[in-house]
Design an enzyme around this catalytic site. Structure first.
Site, short mmCIF file in Angstrom:
data_model
loop_
_atom_site.label_atom_id
_atom_site.label_comp_id
_atom_site.label_asym_id
_atom_site.label_seq_id
_atom_site.Cartn_x
_atom_site.Cartn_y
_atom_site.Cartn_z
N CYS A 1 0.84 -1.21 0.00
CA CYS A 1 0.00 0.00 0.00
C CYS A 1 0.87 1.25 0.00
O CYS A 1 1.43 1.62 1.04
CB CYS A 1 -0.92 -0.03 1.23
N CYS B 1 -0.37 4.06 2.31
CA CYS B 1 -0.12 3.86 3.74
C CYS B 1 1.36 4.07 4.08
O CYS B 1 1.70 4.73 5.05
CB CYS B 1 -0.49 2.44 4.16
N ASP B 2 2.24 3.46 3.28
CA ASP B 2 3.63 3.30 3.72
C ASP B 2 4.64 4.11 2.92
O ASP B 2 5.83 4.12 3.27
CB ASP B 2 4.02 1.82 3.64
#
Ligand code: NAP
Length: 557
Positions: A381, A384-385
């Protein structure tokens, strides 16, 4: 309950915009007990985040008589009393429970923050009956730190798992939401390589958003559910206690249960309710599905460019006007009979029809190191990261729309990204291909990752192979994002005897009916071009078909 001042005030000394204040005021009408917000600000590196938090909390204090906000110096007696060591730290009702935000409740965490205030004030943990029963067996202390990132849509759900446990068992469970960017040393100490990353009692680690019951089981045992399952000691779920819990499950009757709150499910909810059906949408994980993880959407008509999460927030807000969306509710079993019985972790829904809008999940590369380095250099992701790799080098595997969208997002974050693609041409939209070319992102054509090299449990580089000449090479990167397509989530469909096509997607007719009467499917789980707009179209068709069939059942004609 009256606000301390008018939330609609046009005085410009409010921090929050007027529409948000008015929404909050509506939510705060349900506040019951007093909530104390105590902030320990930072005057150094995180000063701006501290100021944001102070302004936000000051507005909340003004919006409700039930909320009070105070600040304390870092070297105050109160800071020593509460053992505050990171700044800013925001404590919620610190005299009776341990729920803290280490860092500003900004971005996605603002949702978790407001939900926490509501739960604390209402004095309810909101855990499922199964989780509640399990947690009663906890007789030791648990300290839960959930490392998050403001752009991660999974993070609030995981922190709320911890919050619910801390409210349920305030003497045993402490919950902290740690912003990884504001607390980089702490994140480094715990090897945070993806979020949400949860550390319990400084020893046990969970990666990703856990279903609530699994979170609770692992919180109790400090072991993974897989380990517990392997030695037959999974408490309260696999043993003979489980059936007893169903006695306390909520029961409801509806016309249509929609499983999944992505674009297809949300649209179906709107259409079903507008047709006059009593419908409910169940979502076990993330409202918005895969789109909520897409950094930028550029092909949704009416929005030239919009973050995927924002688009799905707008869509879910619209859907909520018509249909309840039950978050954190995973379907465990569906049984067809005179009516269809859908058993979840919280309830048994008796319905006349069910729509599977269960979407898809990331496909894995299946190379050595992929599982062991997950969250330690291997990520799926980018929303997200991605920020964890700012100033670092990463590779992205894949040649479709997701890989190119993610590559551009990473590049914009200041990550040095290389695309690795197994062929000599992308299968992505021309517009994205041109943007990648324009950005000058390096591409390794005709190349596959054969192994993820690992040192001390972390990704240390990649072994590559050119598929044309077989030449092997190494790529020195700090991370690998894998974006090689999706696998349809068809467990429930298979359990129901729903037919799948040769690629594992649910087979539907033009009315989105499956081969099982009263069972419909829409969105990514049916395959096809898997666009937001097609999922929306399928969701509307499925809801209208359910309406027609309920009014005049085709299988009885
Ligand atoms: P996708 O379109 O299926 O592309 C997957 C890519 O990964 C392909 O390039 C494929 O290579 C490669 N691949 C597959 N298996 C592999 C393996 N084992 N090893 C190495 N490479 C592998 O998947 P996606 O990009 O996630 O998109 C999924 C769906 O969502 C698509 O329908 C897409 O159009 C849609 N989507 C749309 C947008 C948008 O409209 N902006 C954004 C994101 C996703 P080959 O090309 O050689 O097959």
């Amino acid at each position: 309950m009256h606000p301390k001042s008018d939330p609609g005030s046009t005085r410009n000394d409010w921090f929050l915009p007027k529409d948000i204040r008015q929404q909050l005021e509506k939510h705060f009408q349900s506040l019951k007990h007093h909530v104390a917000l105590e902030l320990f600000p930072d005057t150094g590196r995180n000063r701006e985040h501290s100021e944001y938090t102070a302004k936000l909390c000051a507005d909340l204090d003004r919006l409700s008589d039930r909320i009070t906000f105070t600040t304390h110096e870092a070297d105050s007696a109160r800071a020593r009393e509460l053992d505050i060591t990171a700044f800013p730290t925001l404590c919620i009702n610190p005299d009776s429970m341990h729920i803290r935000f280490l860092g500003a409740p900004i971005g996605e965490e603002s949702r978790a923050f407001i939900t926490t205030i509501l739960l604390v004030s209402m004095g309810t943990a909101g855990l499922s009956p199964v989780s509640s029963d399990l947690l009663r067996e906890l007789n030791e202390e648990r300290f839960v730190q959930v490392f998050v990132n403001p752009s991660c849509p999974y993070c609030p759900g995981q922190f709320l798992n911890a919050v619910r446990c801390a409210i349920h068992s305030p003497k045993r469970v402490r919950a902290e939401c740690v912003d990884s960017t504001e607390n980089p040393e702490l994140a480094e100490r715990h090897n945070v390589g993806s979020v949400p990353h949860t550390v319990i009692n400084n020893t046990f680690t969970q990666l990703g958003l856990m279903p609530e019951e699994r979170f609770v089981v692992e919180l109790l045992a400090l072991r993974s559910a897989e380990d517990l399952l392997a030695d037959g000691s999974l408490p309260g779920v696999e043993n003979s206690k489980a059936p007893d819990h169903y006695g306390s499950l909520e029961k409801g009757e509806v016309d249509l249960v929609i499983v999944g709150a992505g674009p297809a499910g949300l649209t179906a909810g709107i259409y079903a309710a507008r047709a006059g059906l009593k419908a409910v949408v169940l979502e076990k994980g993330l409202i918005g599905g895969q789109v909520a993880l897409t950094p930028v959407v550029e092909n949704y008509p009416g929005f030239a460019t919009v973050p995927g999460k924002q688009l799905m927030d707008i869509m879910s807000e619209h859907a909520r006007e018509y249909v309840p969306i039950r978050e954190g509710e995973g379907v465990e079993h569906i049984e067809t009979g005179e009516r269809i019985e859908i058993t979840t972790n919280r309830a048994v829904h008796s319905a006349r029809a069910v729509l599977l809008a269960t979407g898809s999940t990331w496909r894995k590369l299946g190379v050595p190191g992929e599982d062991t380095c997950f969250g330690k250099g291997v990520n799926y992701c980018a929303s997200c990261d991605g920020y964890l790799y700012k100033g670092k080098r990463v590779a992205i595997a894949g040649g479709g729309n997701t890989a190119l969208t993610d590559a551009l997002h990473l590049r914009n974050l200041g990550v040095a990204v290389t695309i690795i693609h197994r062929r000599d041409a992308f299968r992505a939209q021309d517009h994205l291909i041109k943007s990648v070319e324009h950005a000058g992102i390096p591409i390794r054509w005709n190349t596959v990752v054969t192994r993820i090299r690992e040192t001390h449990g972390k990704l240390a580089g990649l072994d590559l192979r050119n598929v044309l000449d077989g030449r092997e090479s190494e790529l020195d990167v700090d991370g690998l994002f894998i974006a090689i397509g999706q696998t349809a989530n068809t467990d429930l469909a298979r359990e129901l005897g729903v037919e799948l096509d040769e690629n594992g997607f649910i087979r539907v007719d033009e009315a989105m009916r499956t081969n099982v009467p009263r069972v419909y499917a829409a969105g990514d789980v049916t395959g096809g071009v898997q666009q937001i707009v097609t999922a929306i179209g399928e969701g509307s068709v499925a809801a209208m078909s359910a309406f027609e069939d309920i009014s005049s059942p085709y299988w009885r004609k």
